[in-house]
Scaffold this motif. Structure first.
Motif, PDB file in Angstrom:
ATOM      1  N   SER A 227       0.819  -1.208   0.000  1.00 61.48           N
ATOM      2  CA  SER A 227       0.000   0.000   0.000  1.00 61.48           C
ATOM      3  C   SER A 227       0.854   1.260   0.000  1.00 61.48           C
ATOM      4  N   ASN A 228       0.210   2.365  -0.345  1.00 59.37           N
ATOM      5  CA  ASN A 228       0.837   3.695  -0.312  1.00 59.37           C
ATOM      6  C   ASN A 228      -0.007   4.627   0.545  1.00 59.37           C
ATOM      7  N   ALA A 229       0.629   5.633   1.110  1.00 55.72           N
ATOM      8  CA  ALA A 229      -0.067   6.756   1.731  1.00 55.72           C
ATOM      9  C   ALA A 229       0.315   8.012   0.962  1.00 55.72           C
ATOM     10  N   LEU A 230      -0.688   8.775   0.510  1.00 54.01           N
ATOM     11  CA  LEU A 230      -0.445   9.947  -0.325  1.00 54.01           C
ATOM     12  C   LEU A 230      -1.439  11.045   0.018  1.00 54.01           C
ATOM     13  N   VAL A 231      -0.951  12.270   0.056  1.00 56.23           N
ATOM     14  CA  VAL A 231      -1.845  13.401   0.271  1.00 56.23           C
ATOM     15  C   VAL A 231      -2.814  13.502  -0.897  1.00 56.23           C
ATOM     16  N   VAL A 232      -4.071  13.872  -0.591  1.00 55.89           N
ATOM     17  CA  VAL A 232      -5.093  13.928  -1.629  1.00 55.89           C
ATOM     18  C   VAL A 232      -5.673  15.330  -1.709  1.00 55.89           C
ATOM     19  N   CYS A 233      -5.927  15.768  -2.946  1.00 54.96           N
ATOM     20  CA  CYS A 233      -6.513  17.090  -3.190  1.00 54.96           C
ATOM     21  C   CYS A 233      -7.220  17.039  -4.539  1.00 54.96           C
ATOM     22  N   VAL A 234      -8.509  16.750  -4.514  1.00 58.47           N
ATOM     23  CA  VAL A 234      -9.278  16.543  -5.739  1.00 58.47           C
ATOM     24  C   VAL A 234     -10.277  17.687  -5.906  1.00 58.47           C
ATOM     25  N   GLY A 235     -10.453  18.127  -7.132  1.00 60.69           N
ATOM     26  CA  GLY A 235     -11.439  19.163  -7.424  1.00 60.69           C
ATOM     27  C   GLY A 235     -12.126  18.909  -8.742  1.00 60.69           C
ATOM     28  N   LYS A 236     -13.316  19.422  -8.878  1.00 60.24           N
ATOM     29  CA  LYS A 236     -14.061  19.259 -10.128  1.00 60.24           C
ATOM     30  C   LYS A 236     -13.418  20.030 -11.274  1.00 60.24           C
ATOM     31  N   ASP A 237     -12.687  21.094 -10.925  1.00 63.96           N
ATOM     32  CA  ASP A 237     -11.981  21.875 -11.933  1.00 63.96           C
ATOM     33  C   ASP A 237     -10.719  22.444 -11.293  1.00 63.96           C
ATOM     34  N   ASP A 238      -9.905  23.126 -12.091  1.00 60.79           N
ATOM     35  CA  ASP A 238      -8.624  23.649 -11.586  1.00 60.79           C
ATOM     36  C   ASP A 238      -8.819  24.630 -10.441  1.00 60.79           C
ATOM     37  N   ALA A 239      -9.877  25.424 -10.506  1.00 60.70           N
ATOM     38  CA  ALA A 239     -10.114  26.418  -9.453  1.00 60.70           C
ATOM     39  C   ALA A 239     -10.392  25.728  -8.120  1.00 60.70           C
ATOM     40  N   GLU A 240     -11.150  24.645  -8.156  1.00 57.89           N
ATOM     41  CA  GLU A 240     -11.453  23.933  -6.914  1.00 57.89           C
ATOM     42  C   GLU A 240     -10.222  23.216  -6.380  1.00 57.89           C
ATOM     43  N   VAL A 241      -9.402  22.680  -7.264  1.00 62.38           N
ATOM     44  CA  VAL A 241      -8.143  22.067  -6.824  1.00 62.38           C
ATOM     45  C   VAL A 241      -7.272  23.114  -6.138  1.00 62.38           C
ATOM     46  N   ALA A 242      -7.154  24.288  -6.767  1.00 61.29           N
ATOM     47  CA  ALA A 242      -6.334  25.360  -6.199  1.00 61.29           C
ATOM     48  C   ALA A 242      -6.876  25.814  -4.853  1.00 61.29           C
ATOM     49  N   GLN A 285      -4.335  10.809   2.510  1.00 62.15           N
ATOM     50  CA  GLN A 285      -4.078  11.740   3.600  1.00 62.15           C
ATOM     51  C   GLN A 285      -4.947  12.980   3.395  1.00 62.15           C
ATOM     52  N   VAL A 286      -5.974  13.096   4.237  1.00 62.79           N
ATOM     53  CA  VAL A 286      -6.914  14.208   4.171  1.00 62.79           C
ATOM     54  C   VAL A 286      -6.517  15.214   5.238  1.00 62.79           C
ATOM     55  N   LEU A 287      -6.137  16.403   4.827  1.00 63.95           N
ATOM     56  CA  LEU A 287      -5.607  17.394   5.766  1.00 63.95           C
ATOM     57  C   LEU A 287      -6.625  18.450   6.185  1.00 63.95           C
ATOM     58  N   ASP A 288      -7.648  18.677   5.395  1.00 64.76           N
ATOM     59  CA  ASP A 288      -8.720  19.602   5.777  1.00 64.76           C
ATOM     60  C   ASP A 288      -9.905  18.760   6.224  1.00 64.76           C
ATOM     61  N   LEU A 289     -10.036  18.576   7.533  1.00 68.09           N
ATOM     62  CA  LEU A 289     -11.055  17.668   8.061  1.00 68.09           C
ATOM     63  C   LEU A 289     -12.441  18.303   8.130  1.00 68.09           C
ATOM     64  N   ASP A 290     -12.541  19.575   7.810  1.00 66.35           N
ATOM     65  CA  ASP A 290     -13.845  20.238   7.777  1.00 66.35           C
ATOM     66  C   ASP A 290     -14.496  20.184   6.394  1.00 66.35           C
ATOM     67  N   ASP A 291     -13.742  19.746   5.392  1.00 70.68           N
ATOM     68  CA  ASP A 291     -14.237  19.742   4.010  1.00 70.68           C
ATOM     69  C   ASP A 291     -14.803  18.365   3.655  1.00 70.68           C
ATOM     70  N   LEU A 292     -16.008  18.102   4.143  1.00 70.82           N
ATOM     71  CA  LEU A 292     -16.626  16.803   3.870  1.00 70.82           C
ATOM     72  C   LEU A 292     -17.063  16.671   2.415  1.00 70.82           C
ATOM     73  N   ASP A 293     -17.259  17.806   1.733  1.00 68.39           N
ATOM     74  CA  ASP A 293     -17.573  17.739   0.299  1.00 68.39           C
ATOM     75  C   ASP A 293     -16.430  17.108  -0.487  1.00 68.39           C
ATOM     76  N   HIS A 294     -15.208  17.280   0.006  1.00 64.43           N
ATOM     77  CA  HIS A 294     -14.042  16.660  -0.626  1.00 64.43           C
ATOM     78  C   HIS A 294     -14.171  15.138  -0.592  1.00 64.43           C
ATOM     79  N   LEU A 295     -14.559  14.613   0.561  1.00 64.59           N
ATOM     80  CA  LEU A 295     -14.724  13.166   0.687  1.00 64.59           C
ATOM     81  C   LEU A 295     -15.841  12.663  -0.226  1.00 64.59           C
ATOM     82  N   GLU A 296     -16.914  13.431  -0.307  1.00 63.64           N
ATOM     83  CA  GLU A 296     -18.032  13.028  -1.164  1.00 63.64           C
ATOM     84  C   GLU A 296     -17.621  12.987  -2.626  1.00 63.64           C
ATOM     85  N   LEU A 297     -16.821  13.975  -3.050  1.00 61.49           N
ATOM     86  CA  LEU A 297     -16.340  14.003  -4.435  1.00 61.49           C
ATOM     87  C   LEU A 297     -15.434  12.804  -4.720  1.00 61.49           C
TER      88      LEU A 297
END
Length: 307
Positions: A227-242, A285-297
Motif C-alpha cells: 500500500s501507499n499513503a499519499l496526500v489527496v486534493c481533488v477538485g471538479k476543476d482547476d479552481a477547486e483544486v487550487a 491523507q486528508v488534511l482539511d477535516l472540515d471539508d466533507l464535500d471533498h470526501l463526497e467528491l
C-alpha cells in the motif's frame, strides 16, 4: 483498489471532528479510517485545540462505527510499552467487533517527546523489532498458556498473554523507506507493507525490496498487502483544486507532482500507476477535516471508478 481515509489530528482536530470524518468515511463507502499517532503539530499548524491520543480515539470510534476498519499509521513504538500496547489494541479490537489494524513504527519526532516528557532512545529500530515480537507473541499465545520473552530492551516473565483480540490475527502494518532492515522486518512480521509519500518509481523499487526479503525469509511475497499513503486534493476543476490546495497551505502543482491531486480523472490515472507497482490499497491523507464535500467528491467520482 481499496481507498482508506488517513487523518493527521495533531495538526488540529478534536474527537468530535474525527468522529464526524469517520462516520462520513463509513457512509461514503471507504474501506477504513486511519489516523496518525502524534502529540505535537508540525509546520505552521497551531494544533488547536490540542492533541488526541490515537488509541483512545480509536476506542471511541470502535463503538460509534459498524463497518469500516480502524487503525494507525503508525503507532509510535516510543510511546507505549509493548505489553501494554498489546492489551490496548486487543481491547479496542473487541470493542470494534474485530475491525482493528495495527501500524507500528519506531517513532521519529524527537520534539514531541521532549514536549511531553517521553523518553527518546537512541536505538529505536532494535526496540521496534522486539516490540513486534512481543505484541504478536502475546496475541498468538494459546489461552491458558504463558508467554515469556527475554530481549535486550524488554523482558516479560510468565505473562498470561491476555486479553485476546476478536480477530485470529490482527493485521500488522510495517512501513518506511529503509532499504535493508525495514524490508526484512516487514517480511518477518507484517501483513501489510506501507510506503508513505513516495513516487511511483520509488514505490516500485521499495516493493521489490520487500518481495525479495520475503523470498529470502521463505515467505510468499504475495502473502503481503502492498500500500501507499499519499496526500489527496481533488477538485471538479482547476479552481477547486487550487482552493483546496490553498486551504492546506500547499500549491496545486506541487501536490500533483507529489500526491494525488487534480481532477477525478487525473487522480484515477495516477492511482492506476501505483496499482501497476503492486499497490492494492491507498491511504488518502486528508488534511482539511472540515471539508466533507471533498470526501463526497472522492467517493462519487474517484472511488466509483476503481470499484
Amino acid at each position: 483498489m481499496d481507498l482508506r481515509i488517513f487523518t493527521e489530528p495533531q495538526q488540529g482536530a478534536d474527537y468530535d471532528t474525527l468522529l464526524t470524518v469517520a462516520k462520513a468515511t463509513e457512509d461514503l463507502g471507504f474501506d477504513a479510517f486511519f489516523r496518525s499517532d502524534h502529540y505535537l503539530s508540525m509546520g505552521s499548524a497551531d494544533g488547536l485545540p490540542g492533541p488526541t491520543d490515537a488509541w483512545i480515539t480509536l476506542a471511541g470510534l470502535a463503538r460509534e462505527t459498524s463497518r469500516i476498519r480502524l487503525g494507525t499509521l503508525m503507532t509510535a513504538g516510543t510511546f507505549r510499552l509493548p505489553g501494554v500496547l498489546a492489551i490496548q489494541v486487543a481491547q479496542v479490537d473487541q470493542m470494534s467487533g474485530g475491525r482493528i489494524e495495527l501500524g507500528l513504527g519506531a517513532g521519529w519526532f524527537e520534539e514531541e517527546h521532549r514536549a511531553y516528557g517521553i523518553p527518546f532512545p537512541k536505538e529505536k529500530f532494535a526496540r521496534l523489532e522486539e516490540q513486534l515480537a512481543i505484541v504478536t507473541g502475546l496475541w498468538s499465545t494459546e489461552t491458558g498458556k504463558r508467554f515469556t520473552y527475554e530481549g535486550t530492551h524488554y523482558w516479560l516473565t510468565d505473562s498470561p498473554a491476555l486479553p485476546k483480540p476478536v480477530q485470529p490475527r490482527i493485521p500488522v502494518l510495517i512501513g518506511g523507506h529503509g532499504a535493508v532492515r525495514t524490508p526484512r522486518l516487514a517480511a518477518r512480521y507484517a501483513d501489510e507493507f506501507n510506503l508513505p509519500f513516495a513516487s511511483v518509481e520509488d514505490t516500485e523499487r521499495q516493493f521489490g525490496r520487500v518481495r525479495d526479503a520475503a523470498r529470502e525469509a521463505g515467505r510468499d511475497p504475495g502473502d503481503l498487502v502492498y500500500s501507499n499513503a499519499l496526500v489527496v486534493c481533488v477538485g471538479k476543476d482547476d479552481a477547486e483544486v487550487a482552493r483546496r490546495a490553498a486551504a492546506i497551505g500547499r500549491e496545486a502543482d506541487e501536490l500533483r507532482a507529489n500526491g494525488l491531486a487534480g481532477s477525478p480523472a487525473e487522480v484515477v490515472d495516477k492511482i492506476g500507476r501505483y496499482a501497476a507497482t503492486g499497490a492494492s490499497r491507498i491511504y488518502l491523507q486528508v488534511l482539511d477535516l472540515d471539508d466533507l464535500d471533498h470526501l463526497e467528491l472522492i467517493s462519487s467520482q474517484v472511488q466509483s471508478q476503481l470499484s
